[in-house]
Scaffold this motif. Structure first.
Motif, mmCIF file in Angstrom:
data_model
loop_
_atom_site.group_PDB
_atom_site.id
_atom_site.type_symbol
_atom_site.label_atom_id
_atom_site.label_comp_id
_atom_site.label_asym_id
_atom_site.label_seq_id
_atom_site.Cartn_x
_atom_site.Cartn_y
_atom_site.Cartn_z
ATOM 1 N N VAL A 186 61.331 43.939 36.166
ATOM 2 C CA VAL A 186 60.983 45.339 36.422
ATOM 3 C C VAL A 186 61.732 45.814 37.664
ATOM 4 N N THR A 187 62.548 46.848 37.500
ATOM 5 C CA THR A 187 63.345 47.379 38.608
ATOM 6 C C THR A 187 63.037 48.857 38.803
ATOM 7 N N TRP A 188 62.790 49.228 40.036
ATOM 8 C CA TRP A 188 62.507 50.632 40.383
ATOM 9 C C TRP A 188 62.940 50.873 41.830
ATOM 10 N N ASP A 189 63.673 51.956 42.040
ATOM 11 C CA ASP A 189 64.087 52.357 43.380
ATOM 12 C C ASP A 189 64.809 51.228 44.118
ATOM 13 N N GLY A 190 65.614 50.461 43.394
ATOM 14 C CA GLY A 190 66.408 49.409 44.011
ATOM 15 C C GLY A 190 65.671 48.123 44.297
ATOM 16 N N HIS A 191 64.418 47.992 43.832
ATOM 17 C CA HIS A 191 63.620 46.790 44.073
ATOM 18 C C HIS A 191 63.149 46.209 42.743
ATOM 19 N N THR A 192 62.953 44.877 42.721
ATOM 20 C CA THR A 192 62.718 44.188 41.460
ATOM 21 C C THR A 192 61.620 43.135 41.571
ATOM 22 N N ALA A 193 60.751 43.108 40.558
ATOM 23 C CA ALA A 193 59.774 42.035 40.378
ATOM 24 C C ALA A 193 60.003 41.424 39.005
ATOM 25 N N VAL A 194 59.977 40.096 38.914
ATOM 26 C CA VAL A 194 60.226 39.390 37.664
ATOM 27 C C VAL A 194 59.021 38.527 37.318
ATOM 28 N N TYR A 195 58.640 38.553 36.039
ATOM 29 C CA TYR A 195 57.500 37.782 35.548
ATOM 30 C C TYR A 195 58.003 36.832 34.470
ATOM 31 N N VAL A 196 58.017 35.541 34.776
ATOM 32 C CA VAL A 196 58.478 34.518 33.840
ATOM 33 C C VAL A 196 57.330 33.560 33.575
ATOM 34 N N THR A 197 56.979 33.402 32.314
ATOM 35 C CA THR A 197 55.839 32.571 31.964
ATOM 36 C C THR A 197 56.131 31.717 30.748
ATOM 37 N N CYS A 198 55.495 30.556 30.703
ATOM 38 C CA CYS A 198 55.612 29.647 29.551
ATOM 39 C C CYS A 198 57.057 29.353 29.191
ATOM 40 N N ALA A 199 57.898 29.143 30.197
ATOM 41 C CA ALA A 199 59.290 28.822 29.912
ATOM 42 C C ALA A 199 59.393 27.435 29.295
ATOM 43 N N GLU A 200 60.492 27.187 28.593
ATOM 44 C CA GLU A 200 60.718 25.865 28.031
ATOM 45 C C GLU A 200 60.667 24.834 29.152
ATOM 46 N N HIS A 201 60.038 23.687 28.865
ATOM 47 C CA HIS A 201 59.901 22.676 29.913
ATOM 48 C C HIS A 201 61.243 22.122 30.352
ATOM 49 N N ASN A 202 62.248 22.210 29.479
ATOM 50 C CA ASN A 202 63.562 21.700 29.833
ATOM 51 C C ASN A 202 64.540 22.811 30.222
ATOM 52 N N LEU A 203 64.004 24.007 30.494
ATOM 53 C CA LEU A 203 64.860 25.112 30.933
ATOM 54 C C LEU A 203 65.422 24.780 32.308
ATOM 55 N N LYS A 204 66.719 24.850 32.449
ATOM 56 C CA LYS A 204 67.364 24.449 33.685
ATOM 57 C C LYS A 204 67.584 25.643 34.612
ATOM 58 N N ALA A 205 67.662 25.336 35.907
ATOM 59 C CA ALA A 205 67.926 26.393 36.887
ATOM 60 C C ALA A 205 69.313 26.985 36.688
ATOM 61 N N SER A 206 70.176 26.267 35.969
ATOM 62 C CA SER A 206 71.521 26.774 35.712
ATOM 63 C C SER A 206 71.591 27.621 34.451
ATOM 64 N N ASP A 207 70.465 27.803 33.757
ATOM 65 C CA ASP A 207 70.450 28.596 32.532
ATOM 66 C C ASP A 207 70.894 30.025 32.848
#
Length: 311
Positions: A186-207
């Motif tokens: 969610v981005t508004w007025d140049g600022h952002t909040a991100v909601y990430v849930t139930c990601a794959e257990h093997n999802l890598k930080a390099s994804d």
């Protein structure tokens, strides 16, 4: 990437210094449910809370709600003092913990309120409207969704879609294919909040998709829940906090590591963990917060009722 635009009991507040309860702040996040899988009530979960996921963002003149766990009932009771209500509800997935509060969301039963409801097709192909309707079909629930007198508008999402609400941009990303789970930026007025849930257990930080979603975010809200079959047993499961404390260090294989690595790589300013395992009691979560803060100082664990200012 497509763009979608629609037609026109009080939780205890934390008094920590990094939290804001300033009603004049224009981009704030409030947590109404922070527990994953199933509600966990009792004296061992008082400080962090036991309701299943529900997150509210008040962005400019709009109210966004993410997930409809049992925390949605508490939010709904609070909104009764602010009617008529218009809100935009985004579901990360249709697993029961994310939708079970919908039948108890009182404002949805009151004429004059309006709710724009977004979600991707479930793993069985059911639309968000069908999934919510099925939950309220007897014998699952005695009152069908058709009894709700508010104006319910449904929008089908495909991961990768961007939703535009005036000056608010909401980007989406698939975070778990097996459950068709969506993460939101969610981005508004140049600022952002991100909601990430139930990601794959093997999802890598390099994804690349994950990094793109959380890039330079002011606030990243990440699911701390783990699955013992996937990441190792990090829960108490009947053990004392003292005996479990040893497992918190180094705790190398636990789920939050991906979040911290991703936050460092993507230039995230603040991290908040949420959606805890039902067996995680307050004392265990205190230890968990200390562990995460040692790896990412500007981080904390969500508590029900907690309010954060995105800027």
């Amino acid at each position: 990437m497509s763009s979608l635009e629609p037609a026109a009991a009080n939780p205890q507040m934390s008094n920590q210094a990094h939290l804001s309860s300033n009603a004049d702040t224009k981009f704030v996040v409030q947590f109404w449910g922070v527990r994953g899988k199933i509600a966990a009530t009792g004296k061992q979960t008082i400080r962090y809370g036991g309701n299943t996921p529900c997150l509210e963002m008040r962005v400019g003149d709009k109210r966004l709600i993410f997930d409809g766990g049992t925390g949605l009932r508490i939010l709904g009771n609070n909104l009764l003092r602010q009617m008529p209500v218009e809100a935009y509800i985004f579901f990360t997935q249709t697993e029961i913990a994310r939708i079970q509060g919908v039948p108890f969301f009182v404002p949805a039963f009151i004429k004059g309120n309006c709710f724009h409801i977004y979600g991707a097709a479930a793993c069985n192909g059911a639309s968000i409207k069908q999934s919510l309707s099925d939950q309220m079909t007897p014998p699952n629930f005695p009152v069908p969704i058709q009894v709700m007198q508010s104006d319910l508008k449904f929008y089908d999402l495909t991961p990768g879609d961007t939703v535009t609400l005036g000056e608010i941009e909401i980007e989406t990303c698939l975070t778990k294919d097996s459950l068709k789970t969506i993460g939101y930026r969610v981005t508004w007025d140049g600022h952002t909040a991100v909601y990430v849930t139930c990601a794959e257990h093997n999802l890598k930080a390099s994804d690349k998709n994950l990094l793109h979603l959380v890039r330079q975010a002011d606030l990243l809200i990440y699911d701390s829940a783990s699955n013992s079959q996937e990441t190792g047993d990090c829960g108490l499961h009947g053990k004392s906090v003292k005996s479990c404390a040893d497992e918190l260090e180094p705790w190398d294989n636990c789920f939050w590591q991906t979040c911290v690595e991703t936050a460092h790589t993507a230039g995230v300013k603040q991290v908040v963990m949420s959606c805890y395992e039902p067996d995680y009691n307050d004392d265990f979560l205190d230890l968990m917060e200390q562990q995460i803060q040692s790896a990412f100082p500007n981080s904390l664990l969500a508590r029900e009722g907690m309010i954060l200012s995105v800027f």
